[in-house]
Scaffold this motif. Sequence first.
Motif, PDB file in Angstrom:
ATOM      1  N   GLY A  29       0.664  -1.574   0.196  1.00 25.52           N
ATOM      2  CA  GLY A  29       0.007  -0.223   0.001  1.00 25.52           C
ATOM      3  C   GLY A  29       0.812   1.202   0.206  1.00 25.52           C
ATOM      4  N   GLU A  78      -1.122  -0.139  -4.445  1.00 28.73           N
ATOM      5  CA  GLU A  78      -2.098   0.416  -3.746  1.00 28.73           C
ATOM      6  C   GLU A  78      -2.134   1.337  -3.275  1.00 28.73           C
ATOM      7  OE1 GLU A  78      -6.142  -2.242  -2.605  1.00 28.73           O
ATOM      8  OE2 GLU A  78      -5.229  -1.186  -0.946  1.00 28.73           O
ATOM      9  N   VAL A  82      -2.753   0.491  -8.095  1.00 26.78           N
ATOM     10  CA  VAL A  82      -4.620   0.193  -8.073  1.00 26.78           C
ATOM     11  C   VAL A  82      -5.366   1.598  -6.911  1.00 26.78           C
ATOM     12  CG1 VAL A  82      -6.379  -1.441  -7.289  1.00 26.78           C
ATOM     13  CG2 VAL A  82      -4.268  -1.997  -8.367  1.00 26.78           C
ATOM     14  N   HIS A 120      -8.057   2.080  -4.715  1.00 27.04           N
ATOM     15  CA  HIS A 120      -8.577   1.965  -3.350  1.00 27.04           C
ATOM     16  C   HIS A 120      -9.297   2.672  -2.408  1.00 27.04           C
ATOM     17  CE1 HIS A 120      -9.594  -2.092  -0.936  1.00 27.04           C
ATOM     18  NE2 HIS A 120      -9.188  -0.987   0.182  1.00 27.04           N
ATOM     19  N   ALA A 149      -5.243   2.859 -14.146  1.00 29.89           N
ATOM     20  CA  ALA A 149      -5.038   1.480 -13.378  1.00 29.89           C
ATOM     21  C   ALA A 149      -5.925   0.306 -14.388  1.00 29.89           C
ATOM     22  CB  ALA A 149      -6.316   1.492 -12.024  1.00 29.89           C
ATOM     23  N   SER A 203     -11.143  -1.134  -6.558  1.00 30.21           N
ATOM     24  CA  SER A 203     -12.011  -1.273  -5.614  1.00 30.21           C
ATOM     25  C   SER A 203     -12.143  -1.279  -4.180  1.00 30.21           C
ATOM     26  CB  SER A 203     -10.518  -2.163  -4.802  1.00 30.21           C
ATOM     27  OG  SER A 203      -9.197  -1.779  -4.549  1.00 30.21           O
ATOM     28  N   HIS A 218      -5.519  -8.946  -0.027  1.00 29.80           N
ATOM     29  CA  HIS A 218      -4.473  -8.217   1.178  1.00 29.80           C
ATOM     30  C   HIS A 218      -4.063  -8.610   2.123  1.00 29.80           C
ATOM     31  CE1 HIS A 218      -7.021  -3.826   0.535  1.00 29.80           C
ATOM     32  NE2 HIS A 218      -6.589  -4.203   0.173  1.00 29.80           N
ATOM     33  N   LEU A 221      -1.101  -8.190  -2.013  1.00 35.87           N
ATOM     34  CA  LEU A 221      -1.336  -6.289  -1.238  1.00 35.87           C
ATOM     35  C   LEU A 221      -0.471  -6.266   0.365  1.00 35.87           C
ATOM     36  CD1 LEU A 221      -1.043  -3.445  -2.704  1.00 35.87           C
ATOM     37  CD2 LEU A 221      -1.920  -3.229  -0.346  1.00 35.87           C
ATOM     38  N   GLU A 256      -0.287  -4.187   3.537  1.00 38.07           N
ATOM     39  CA  GLU A 256      -1.028  -2.672   4.110  1.00 38.07           C
ATOM     40  C   GLU A 256       0.005  -2.289   5.533  1.00 38.07           C
ATOM     41  OE1 GLU A 256      -5.741  -2.272   2.685  1.00 38.07           O
ATOM     42  OE2 GLU A 256      -4.917  -4.192   4.499  1.00 38.07           O
TER      43      GLU A 256
END
Length: 272
Positions: free
Chosen positions: A10, A29, A56, A58, A87, A91, A202, A242, A244
Amino acid sequence: MTGPTGVGIGWRPEIAGFVAELPGLRFVEVVAEAVPASGPLPAGLARLRERAVTVVPHGVRLSLGGAEPVDPARVAHLAAVAHRVDAPLVSEHIAFVRAGGLEAGHLLPLPRSREAVAAVCANVARVQAELPVPIALEPIAALVDWPDDELDEADFLTEILDRTGALLLLDVANVHANARNRGTDPLALLDRLPLERVVYAHVAGGAEHCGFYHDTHTDPVSAAVLELVEALCARRRPPALLLERDGHYPPAAELRAELDALAAAADFPAVT
């Protein structure tokens, strides 16, 4: 299925320098509401795009599960950000954040009812009509459940995905948190979810507090969550994972170790 691949992280301004130096990074993200719809991109994001790193967006404020229609301005912002960073998808969460004109400031859980399914699907359709790319939906971590649910979690999520055609963003840490707090088996949930719809997953840390497991995003990823990543990959490895982290950022060496552990758990190439 379009989307990111490999291990990502992230993107946050506080760790932008660290992220920029990850040699094998394939995707990040970014919180969509933190990116302006016009004007210069944050410098760190712009440099990543120059390196062809996938970004991406989010979303956290659409309130897809609200009884009220999604705010067109918020949808337009998400669409604009997706276009700006080129992108492959966006999401958002299966949750609500506002009602009656009041903003909660948090992602709130929905009752698992047919009425809630209908509300989510209607709002997702409104968003899909304006987006230039597909949307992936993320189930949230919740400390409590609404009473008298009509559907269990697997049926609730599957019906929403089937009716909308959306992709699934599976948060492994949320699966762990919900199972701990409900006293259920996380593996049983994985066995019933449409894992072929997972476009990325995630992974985050959490902590026990007052008898509940909290999905904090400020603690290290636990061994139990990494084991759940391995269990997910044994069933069907998602195209991308990913990490976070949203605060209490550790030294760079610790973040690199977390990324390496995530890559090892999923048998992905290291990004460090």
